[in-house]
Design a protein around this motif. Structure first.
Motif, PDB file in Angstrom:
ATOM      1  N   LEU A   7       0.824  -1.197   0.000  1.00  0.00           N
ATOM      2  CA  LEU A   7       0.000   0.000   0.000  1.00  0.00           C
ATOM      3  C   LEU A   7       0.866   1.257   0.000  1.00  0.00           C
ATOM      4  O   LEU A   7       0.600   2.221  -0.728  1.00  0.00           O
ATOM      5  CB  LEU A   7      -0.937  -0.002   1.212  1.00  0.00           C
ATOM      6  CG  LEU A   7      -1.972  -1.138   1.278  1.00  0.00           C
ATOM      7  CD1 LEU A   7      -2.831  -0.994   2.521  1.00  0.00           C
ATOM      8  CD2 LEU A   7      -2.835  -1.186   0.041  1.00  0.00           C
ATOM      9  N   PHE A   8       1.901   1.234   0.798  1.00  0.00           N
ATOM     10  CA  PHE A   8       2.824   2.375   0.840  1.00  0.00           C
ATOM     11  C   PHE A   8       3.500   2.557  -0.513  1.00  0.00           C
ATOM     12  O   PHE A   8       3.611   3.680  -1.031  1.00  0.00           O
ATOM     13  CB  PHE A   8       3.863   2.161   1.938  1.00  0.00           C
ATOM     14  CG  PHE A   8       4.902   3.247   2.002  1.00  0.00           C
ATOM     15  CD1 PHE A   8       4.649   4.442   2.648  1.00  0.00           C
ATOM     16  CD2 PHE A   8       6.145   3.067   1.414  1.00  0.00           C
ATOM     17  CE1 PHE A   8       5.603   5.444   2.697  1.00  0.00           C
ATOM     18  CE2 PHE A   8       7.104   4.055   1.463  1.00  0.00           C
ATOM     19  CZ  PHE A   8       6.836   5.251   2.107  1.00  0.00           C
ATOM     20  N   GLU A   9       3.951   1.457  -1.114  1.00  0.00           N
ATOM     21  CA  GLU A   9       4.650   1.540  -2.392  1.00  0.00           C
ATOM     22  C   GLU A   9       3.733   2.054  -3.502  1.00  0.00           C
ATOM     23  O   GLU A   9       4.159   2.804  -4.382  1.00  0.00           O
ATOM     24  CB  GLU A   9       5.222   0.172  -2.775  1.00  0.00           C
ATOM     25  CG  GLU A   9       6.359  -0.298  -1.892  1.00  0.00           C
ATOM     26  CD  GLU A   9       7.612   0.543  -2.024  1.00  0.00           C
ATOM     27  OE1 GLU A   9       7.762   1.240  -3.052  1.00  0.00           O
ATOM     28  OE2 GLU A   9       8.434   0.517  -1.102  1.00  0.00           O
ATOM     29  N   ILE A  10       2.472   1.650  -3.477  1.00  0.00           N
ATOM     30  CA  ILE A  10       1.527   2.123  -4.495  1.00  0.00           C
ATOM     31  C   ILE A  10       1.351   3.636  -4.386  1.00  0.00           C
ATOM     32  O   ILE A  10       1.337   4.357  -5.389  1.00  0.00           O
ATOM     33  CB  ILE A  10       0.176   1.393  -4.366  1.00  0.00           C
ATOM     34  CG1 ILE A  10       0.331  -0.061  -4.822  1.00  0.00           C
ATOM     35  CG2 ILE A  10      -0.908   2.092  -5.193  1.00  0.00           C
ATOM     36  CD1 ILE A  10      -0.892  -0.919  -4.552  1.00  0.00           C
ATOM     37  N   ILE A  11       1.239   4.136  -3.161  1.00  0.00           N
ATOM     38  CA  ILE A  11       1.134   5.590  -2.977  1.00  0.00           C
ATOM     39  C   ILE A  11       2.380   6.285  -3.516  1.00  0.00           C
ATOM     40  O   ILE A  11       2.295   7.316  -4.201  1.00  0.00           O
ATOM     41  CB  ILE A  11       0.930   5.927  -1.483  1.00  0.00           C
ATOM     42  CG1 ILE A  11      -0.447   5.449  -1.015  1.00  0.00           C
ATOM     43  CG2 ILE A  11       1.056   7.434  -1.249  1.00  0.00           C
ATOM     44  CD1 ILE A  11      -0.686   5.618   0.460  1.00  0.00           C
TER      45      ILE A  11
END
Length: 233
Positions: A7-11
């Motif tokens: 989720l962090f990487e997608i952001i």
């Protein structure tokens, strides 16, 4: 990659993109399935992260959204630079790649005066680098420690005798010459250390020891504290 990390990487991917990014592109960068990306996008939108777009067209992060900034002092930045350099000596290929990504993210986020600390190349970690373990994936071991999953080892002891072990891994220690897995050994019914360079095969078992990790680590800590006290006496 764990869901929180994805989720962090997608952001991060959407924040840095200059045009809509397709789920297939995101999946390729994160090495996951497109279906996983669709689920993660939906989860982020449910958490009110302003992601717009749709399948087949691509996704964007609406302007104005960002993660909280990280502010470092000069000394903290030097500590980060040196710590990342030390990771080059572990022989853990996944951690080394992660260190490079961390450096790139920090360099893109910090103000110019602190960025000079990264660019100056003035701090180095010299010394012998541990060879990469050929028969074991240390990333798998780290995941097993986090998830509290038992591992099946084909192991040779210091005398070269082959044994099969089911272990409950609780810690990973990086030395200059090798990495040691600290684990509860079900064969010996005790805490044991397993050198990565003596492991001939390592496989996840699909069996778990949920909730036992902290207690086993305390047994381990109590053991070396007792040995240290005896040596001092």
């Amino acid at each position: 990659m764990r869901k929180a990390s994805r989720l962090f990487e997608i952001i991060q991917i959407l924040r840095l993109a200059r045009k809509p990014v397709t789920a297939a592109d995101i999946a390729g960068q994160l090495e996951v399935t497109v279906r996983s990306v669709y689920r993660d996008i939906a989860a982020l939108q449910a958490m009110r992260v302003p992601i717009e777009g749709e399948r087949g067209i691509g996704y964007i992060l609406r302007p104005g959204f960002d993660l909280p900034p990280l502010m470092f002092s000069i000394e903290e930045m030097e500590a980060i630079v040196l710590s990342l350099a030390l990771l080059e000596r572990t022989g853990d290929s996944e951690l080394k790649q992660a260190a490079k990504r961390v450096s790139a993210k920090i360099a893109g986020a910090v103000p110019p005066p602190l960025r000079q600390t990264l660019d100056a190349n003035a701090l180095h970690a010299w010394g012998f680098a541990a060879p990469s373990a050929s028969a074991i994936d240390l990333a798998l071991v780290r995941r097993a420690i986090r998830d509290e999953e038992k591992l099946d080892l084909a192991y040779r002891d210091e005398l070269g005798r082959a044994t099969e072990r089911i272990i409950r891994p609780i810690a990973l220690i990086y030395y200059a010459e090798t990495a040691n897995i600290v684990a509860w050994c079900e064969l010996r019914q005790a805490i044991r250390n397993f050198r990565s360079d003596r492991i001939e095969d390592c496989q996840p078992t699909g069996l778990w020891f949920k909730g036992e990790g902290d207690g086993l680590r305390q047994i381990w800590v109590n053991g070396w504290q007792t040995n240290a006290s005896a040596a001092a006496g």
